[in-house]
Scaffold this active site. Structure first.
Site, PDB file in Angstrom:
ATOM      1  N   MET A 178       7.344  -6.309   0.273  1.00 47.65           N
ATOM      2  CA  MET A 178       6.891  -7.106  -0.863  1.00 47.65           C
ATOM      3  C   MET A 178       6.460  -6.296  -2.058  1.00 47.65           C
ATOM      4  SD  MET A 178       3.258  -7.150  -1.182  1.00 47.65           S
ATOM      5  CE  MET A 178       2.817  -7.410   0.509  1.00 47.65           C
ATOM      6  N   PRO A 179       6.206  -5.000  -1.959  1.00 49.10           N
ATOM      7  CA  PRO A 179       5.671  -4.346  -3.169  1.00 49.10           C
ATOM      8  C   PRO A 179       6.621  -4.451  -4.366  1.00 49.10           C
ATOM      9  CG  PRO A 179       5.420  -2.909  -1.258  1.00 49.10           C
ATOM     10  CD  PRO A 179       6.292  -4.052  -0.823  1.00 49.10           C
ATOM     11  N   TYR A 180       6.029  -4.308  -5.534  1.00 48.65           N
ATOM     12  CA  TYR A 180       6.776  -4.259  -6.793  1.00 48.65           C
ATOM     13  C   TYR A 180       6.515  -2.908  -7.444  1.00 48.65           C
ATOM     14  CZ  TYR A 180       7.856  -4.813 -11.698  1.00 48.65           C
ATOM     15  OH  TYR A 180       8.358  -4.606 -12.955  1.00 48.65           O
ATOM     16  N   VAL A 188      10.751  -4.884  -4.702  1.00 49.32           N
ATOM     17  CA  VAL A 188      11.476  -4.923  -5.975  1.00 49.32           C
ATOM     18  C   VAL A 188      11.154  -3.651  -6.748  1.00 49.32           C
ATOM     19  CG1 VAL A 188      11.694  -6.128  -8.190  1.00 49.32           C
ATOM     20  CG2 VAL A 188      11.501  -7.447  -6.065  1.00 49.32           C
TER      21      VAL A 188
END
Lengths: 69, 69, 69, 69, 69, 69
Positions: E1-3, E43
């Site tokens: 999930m990190p951006y 992402v």
């Protein structure tokens, strides 16, 4: 010179100072390895975000965690 | 109309509300002076970042402070 | 050490390299003056945005320019 | 796939988890409706900012609130 | 999930598609290795910035390059 | 007063000025509807990103498009 911003959720198991240091070192090294930029003025900023404030697929991470997504 | 985001570390000596107001006023005025943009809808956002979460040169600011960098 | 991101529209009258340099110098100096941070590793990034891609008050800047807002 | 970041002030009346979920759902749906992008990997991050740290028109939101702007 | 957002200058020697892919793969793997987050919805966005628009130490990269900094 | 940044890929079928205007209007209205913030000083910025520069799941969108992901 590159600038990197990383946004992660703040979870029950917090990210430790050692893990943050490893992320900062790792991404700085990666940019030297791949494109030979930096490292003296490479800046990395980690933002920790509440799970209510981070959404994927139209749902908050709070909801996704409760559904084991 | 410009939008400005400023990221600073949160240190032992915190940045005061007066200093934040001076930064917001100063950068808004600067953009009027140099490019004659704004100021009515100029937006400035200041993010204060823990020293463990801000890295320069592959090290966290926490580590750099301990080495007087 | 601060990081600054400035978003401006790309207009018919472009912002010159001299104006960009003056903005970068001005905001770097401002942060030294107000909070005595930097300047060696202060990073400033200017993003120029098409007027179709920048909205204020629910309207694009393209539309607002055509209405002299 | 789109990424959306929303910056809002943290006010006396806090934004609830339900409101945050509605914002995340709403903007994800909007991007599907208008440009048919996402939604599985659409990411939305909401940053809540102190009113001392958010400026409009050269003034902090703290000051603007005190003047009923 | 990190951006993750990475800002780099656009130089005479452009960053190739292969290098961009290696940066995206590398930072995604790093976050799995260090904090076991992602990778399915990680992402990464790379922004390429003109050297006139990127400043370090109060000077544009254009000027710093001309001085071999 | 909210600030919104939306990052989208620049695809073979470009996003039109009308679609951009609809996104800007839609997200501005959403924030009024859900949290009654804005709209006069709500700012929305859309960044269009090359598919080589946007990664999901460790792969660029260029690669994912070629695999029909």
């Amino acid at each position: 010179m590159p600038y990197v911003n990383i946004k992660l959720t703040r979870e029950a198991q917090p990210i430790t100072a050692e893990q943050k240091a490893a992320i900062i070192k790792g991404v700085t090294d990666l940019l030297v390895d791949v494109i030979d930029r930096g490292p003296a003025t490479t800046v990395v900023v980690i933002d920790e975000i509440d799970t209510d404030n981070y959404g994927v697929g139209g749902e908050t991470i709070t909801v996704r965690r409760s559904q084991n997504k």
